[in-house]
Write a protein that holds these residues in place. Structure first.
Motif, mmCIF file in Angstrom:
data_model
loop_
_atom_site.group_PDB
_atom_site.id
_atom_site.type_symbol
_atom_site.label_atom_id
_atom_site.label_comp_id
_atom_site.label_asym_id
_atom_site.label_seq_id
_atom_site.Cartn_x
_atom_site.Cartn_y
_atom_site.Cartn_z
ATOM 1 N N GLN A 399 0.862 -1.175 0.000
ATOM 2 C CA GLN A 399 0.000 0.000 0.000
ATOM 3 C C GLN A 399 0.905 1.234 0.000
ATOM 4 N N LEU A 400 0.815 2.018 -1.057
ATOM 5 C CA LEU A 400 1.624 3.235 -1.187
ATOM 6 C C LEU A 400 0.707 4.443 -1.211
ATOM 7 N N LEU A 422 2.717 8.696 -6.496
ATOM 8 C CA LEU A 422 2.024 7.446 -6.788
ATOM 9 C C LEU A 422 1.314 6.929 -5.545
ATOM 10 N N SER A 423 0.091 6.452 -5.758
ATOM 11 C CA SER A 423 -0.649 5.719 -4.731
ATOM 12 C C SER A 423 -1.042 4.373 -5.314
ATOM 13 N N LEU A 424 -0.975 3.325 -4.479
ATOM 14 C CA LEU A 424 -1.160 1.967 -5.005
ATOM 15 C C LEU A 424 -1.726 1.060 -3.927
ATOM 16 N N SER A 441 9.800 -12.576 -12.454
ATOM 17 C CA SER A 441 8.946 -13.750 -12.291
ATOM 18 C C SER A 441 7.744 -13.557 -11.381
ATOM 19 N N TRP A 442 7.573 -12.382 -10.766
ATOM 20 C CA TRP A 442 6.443 -12.198 -9.862
ATOM 21 C C TRP A 442 5.157 -11.961 -10.648
ATOM 22 N N GLN A 443 4.044 -12.141 -9.935
ATOM 23 C CA GLN A 443 2.717 -11.907 -10.498
ATOM 24 C C GLN A 443 1.891 -11.099 -9.512
ATOM 25 N N GLY A 444 0.854 -10.419 -10.025
ATOM 26 C CA GLY A 444 -0.016 -9.673 -9.131
ATOM 27 C C GLY A 444 -0.856 -8.651 -9.860
ATOM 28 N N ARG A 445 -1.717 -7.995 -9.101
ATOM 29 C CA ARG A 445 -2.596 -6.965 -9.642
ATOM 30 C C ARG A 445 -2.633 -5.801 -8.657
ATOM 31 N N ALA A 446 -2.957 -4.621 -9.156
ATOM 32 C CA ALA A 446 -3.009 -3.445 -8.300
ATOM 33 C C ALA A 446 -3.890 -2.378 -8.925
ATOM 34 N N THR A 447 -4.444 -1.557 -8.071
ATOM 35 C CA THR A 447 -5.139 -0.340 -8.484
ATOM 36 C C THR A 447 -4.212 0.833 -8.191
ATOM 37 N N VAL A 448 -3.919 1.629 -9.214
ATOM 38 C CA VAL A 448 -2.949 2.705 -9.053
ATOM 39 C C VAL A 448 -3.587 4.036 -9.402
ATOM 40 N N SER A 449 -3.029 5.073 -8.810
ATOM 41 C CA SER A 449 -3.401 6.440 -9.154
ATOM 42 C C SER A 449 -2.173 7.315 -8.959
#
Length: 607
Positions: A399-400, A422-424, A441-449
Motif C-alpha cells: 500500500q503506497l 504514486l498511490s497503489l 517472475s512475480w505476479q499480481g494486480r493493483a489499483t494505481v493512481s
C-alpha cells in the motif's frame, strides 16, 4: 646502602639455591597421574601428555610438557591438542609436595568444536527423568588455574551437517579470581571463499554457578569483513552487550545491545532458547540504518566520468554444495522481531520512521507490519514468506500513498521517465525475495493512481498542437506549458516481468486521456496507446468540435531507450472531412428526393 645491597644479594642467593634444590628434589613427572586424575574427575575429559615433564625456573617456576591432548568422553577426536604446554606453578605448595597451577599456556594448539570432538553418551547409559533436579554445581576443572593463555593456535568449528570453519591466529587470555569471575580477551581471523574476517574481543564472565548459570558482559567486540560478495569498503563495526545463560533450561538473554556496522547503529535487547523448538525474541532500535553500505545488491548510480569499484564475486567451485530451504536455520526457529528505525537508506531511498513487526514459525515468516515514510508519502507492505517447501513462496500486499515516482523507478533500476506522486493498493506473489526476481517472475494486480504526473521530455498537449498545425491551418491553440497530468488512475497487472495497464483515465489542464498498454521489464520494451482530448482550440467550428470531442491516438512503442511515437492527427482530420463530405452528400440526396416527391405530388394534385 651497602648493607641493603648485601642483604638483597643474600636473599637472591637463598631463593635461587632453594628453587634449585626444590627442582632437584621434586620430580615433575610425579604430578602426571595426579593431573590426569584431577582433570577426569572434575570434567570427565581425558588428558594425555606424551612426553616427560621438565622444570623451567626463570622467570617463572614452570613445568614444560611436549604434545598434549584433551578428549571428551566418547569423542573420536580431541577437543584440544597442542605441541607445547607450560604450567606456571606456585612455589609454596610444592614444599608440601602439592601442585597449584597459576597459569596454563598452550602454544600452537588446535581446538576442535566439531561433532567428532563433542562428548558422546554411551549406548547403554541410563537416562534420568526429564523433570529430575539438575545436578549439583560443578566446581569446574581448572583445579586452581587462575590464568589460561592460548597463543598462535587454530580453532576448528563445525555444526552437525554444516560447513567447517577454521579460525586462525587464535589468541586467548583468561584470568579468573577465587569467585570464578573471569576476564577474557580473544583475537582471531577467518579466511574462507575469498572472504576475510577479523575479531577482537574483550569481556567478563561470571562462572560461579556454572554449569547452571553463566552471566557476563561483552565489553567490546571489534570486527572487520572484506572480500568477495562484500561491499568494496568492507563492513566494520563493534558490538557490546550484557548477557546471561541458563544451562538448565538452555535459555539465554541479553540487554544493552549496541551494534555498529559501518555507519549503521542498532540498540536493543533479546532472549531465546537453544533447545528445540529454538526461540528468539528481538526488540531493536536504530537511529541510522544504511543498508546500501551493508548489501552488495544495491544499484550503483551512474555518474559521468566517475569510476566505481566492482564488488568481487565469490569463486566458482567445481562441485559446490547445493543449498535449499531445508538448510535454513529458520526452519527450526520461532522468531519474534520488533524493529524501529529513525532513518533507513535502501537502494538509494531515504526512509524514515520504519517500523517492522515480524514473526517466524519454523519457516513461515509473517510481516505483520512493515511501514514507514518516504519523502512526503508513506508505505505499508504486510505479507508472508514461506520457506517450508523447496520453493520459496512470497506474498505481499503493498500500500503506497503519495510516494514520489522518480526515486522509486531509480531504486528498481527502471527508466526515470516519470515524475509525480504514486498511490497503489495491490497484491503481489513470487517465489524468490529479490528485486531482480520481482522484475522477472512475480505476479499480481493493483489499483494505481498518480497526481502531478509528468513525462520526461514529453509534452502531450504540445505534441498534439504541433501535429495539428502541420496538417491544417484552420484551427489554432495557444501552445501549452507542460503542467503535466493532474490526476490519472487505472488497473495494473504484473505477469513475469510484463506490466499491463488497463482502464487508464486521466485529466489535466485542457487535457483528457484514456488508454491501455504494457511494459516488458525483461526485454526493456513498451507499447502504450493513449487517446488524448485537447480543448482550447480556435478557428473552424467543425474542426474545433472534432478535436475537442474525438480522442487523438498517441502510441509509444519500442525499446524504452529509443522510443518511437505515432500520432496520426491527419487521419483524425481526414476521417472528419470524409464524414463531413458524406454528411453533406447525404443531405443533398435527401433534398433531391424531397424535390422529386414534391413534383410528383403536384402532378397528382393537378386537375
Amino acid at each position: 646502602m651497602k648493607r641493603v645491597i648485601t642483604t638483597l644479594a643474600i636473599l637472591l642467593v637463598v631463593v635461587v639455591t632453594g628453587m634449585s634444590a626444590l627442582v632437584l628434589l621434586v620430580n615433575p613427572n610425579d604430578f602426571r597421574a595426579y593431573m590426569v586424575q584431577q582433570v577426569e574427575q572434575r570434567s570427565g575429559y581425558r588428558l594425555d601428555v606424551s612426553s616427560d615433564l621438565r622444570w623451567h625456573v626463570w622467570p617463572q617456576l614452570s613445568i614444560l610438557a611436549g604434545r598434549m591432548s584433551l578428549t571428551a568422553p566418547g569423542a573420536s577426536q580431541p577437543l584440544v591438542s597442542a605441541e607445547n604446554m607450560r604450567l606456571d606453578v606456585d612455589l609454596w605448595p610444592l614444599l608440601s609436595h602439592q601442585l597449584s597451577v597459576s597459569q596454563v599456556l598452550l602454544k600452537n594448539a588446535i581446538v576442535r568444536v566439531t561433532p567428532e570432538s563433542s562428548a558422546q553418551r554411551a549406548k547403554n547409559a541410563p537416562q534420568g527423568p526429564r523433570d529430575a533436579e539438575p545436578a549439583s554445581a560443578s566446581s569446574g576443572w581448572s583445579f586452581d588455574i587462575a590464568k589460561l593463555r592460548v597463543a598462535d593456535s587454530l580453532l576448528i568449528w563445525q555444526q552437525p551437517g554444516g560447513d567447517e570453519y577454521n579460525f586462525r591466529d587464535l589468541n586467548i587470555n583468561m584470568e579468573q579470581d577465587a569467585n570464578k569471575l573471569a576476564t577474557l580477551s580473544l583475537s582471531t581471523s577467518l579466511m574462507r571463499n575469498q572472504r576475510n574476517a577479523t575479531l577482537n574481543l574483550k569481556g567478563q564472565l561470571d562462572a560461579a554457578q556454572y554449569p547452571h548459570r553463566l552471566s557476563g558482559q561483552l565489553q567490546q567486540l571489534d570486527y572487520a569483513l572484506s572480500g568477495a560478495d562484500i561491499p568494496v569498503q568492507g563492513i566494520k563495526g563493534s558490538l557490546s552487550l550484557q548477557g546471561e545463560w541458563n544451562g538448565d533450561r538452555q535459555q539465554f538473554s541479553f540487554s544493552n545491545l549496541q551494534l555498529t556496522a559501518n555507519d549503521s547503529m542498532l540498540t536493543g535487547q533479546g532472549s531465546g532458547q537453544v533447545a528445540l523448538p529454538q526461540q528468539l525474541v528481538l526488540d531493536l532500535k536504530a537511529s541510522t540504518l544504511n543498508l546500501d553500505n551493508l548489501l552488495t545488491s544495491t544499484p550503483v548510480p551512474e555518474t559521468p566520468g566517475v569510476q566505481h569499484a566492482t564488488v568481487a564475486r565469490s569463486p566458482v567451485i567445481a562441485a559446490p554444495r547445493e543449498r535449499s530451504n531445508a538448510d535454513s536455520p529458520l526452519n527450526d526457529l520461532n522468531l519474534a522481531l520488533k524493529l524501529q528505525a529513525d532513518s533507513v537508506v535502501w537502494r538509494g531511498l531515504s526512509l524514515t520512521g520504519l517500523v517492522v513487526n515480524a514473526s517466524n514459525q519454523q519457516g513461515l515468516m509473517t510481516l505483520n507490519t512493515l511501514s514507514g515514510k518516504l519523502g512526503n508519502g508513506s508505505f505499508s507492505v504486510p505479507g508472508s514468506i514461506d520457506i517450508r517447501q523447496p520453493e520459496t513462496q512470497v506474498s505481499l500486499k503493498p500500500q503506497l500513498r503519495l510516494i514520489a515516482i522518480q526515486p522509486l523507478l531509480k531504486a528498481f533500476e527502471l527508466p526515470e521517465s516519470l515524475q509525480g506522486n504514486l498511490s497503489l493498493d495491490g497484491e503481489l506473489s513470487g517465489n524468490t525475495l529479490t528485486v531482480d526476481a520481482a522484475k522477472r517472475s512475480w505476479q499480481g494486480r493493483a489499483t494505481v493512481s498518480a497526481s502531478n504526473l509528468k513525462l520526461a521530455q514529453l509534452n502531450l498537449q504540445q505534441m498534439v498542437q504541433r501535429a495539428v498545425a502541420r496538417v491544417s491551418d484552420k484551427v489554432s491553440s495557444q501552445e501549452a506549458v507542460d503542467e503535466g497530468i493532474e490526476s490519472i488512475s487505472g488497473q495494473v497487472a504484473l505477469n513475469k516481468g510484463v506490466i499491463s495497464f488497463s482502464d487508464i483515465n486521466g485529466n489535466g489542464q485542457n487535457l483528457g486521456l484514456q488508454g491501455a498498454g504494457k511494459v516488458d521489464m525483461v526485454q526493456q520494451q513498451l507499447d502504450v496507446t493513449l487517446g488524448l482530448k485537447i480543448s482550447g482550440w480556435h478557428g473552424d467550428e467543425a474542426l474545433v468540435k472534432t478535436l475537442s470531442s474525438q480522442p487523438v491516438p498517441l502510441r509509444m512503442y519500442g525499446d524504452w531507450n529509443s522510443l518511437q511515437y505515432s500520432l496520426p492527427v491527419d487521419a483524425v482530420l481526414r476521417d472528419r472531412l470524409q464524414s463531413e463530405a458524406k454528411s453533406r452528400l447525404n443531405q443533398w440526396i435527401d433534398r433531391q428526393k424531397e424535390g422529386e416527391n414534391k413534383e410528383n405530388l403536384k402532378k397528382i394534385m393537378r386537375p
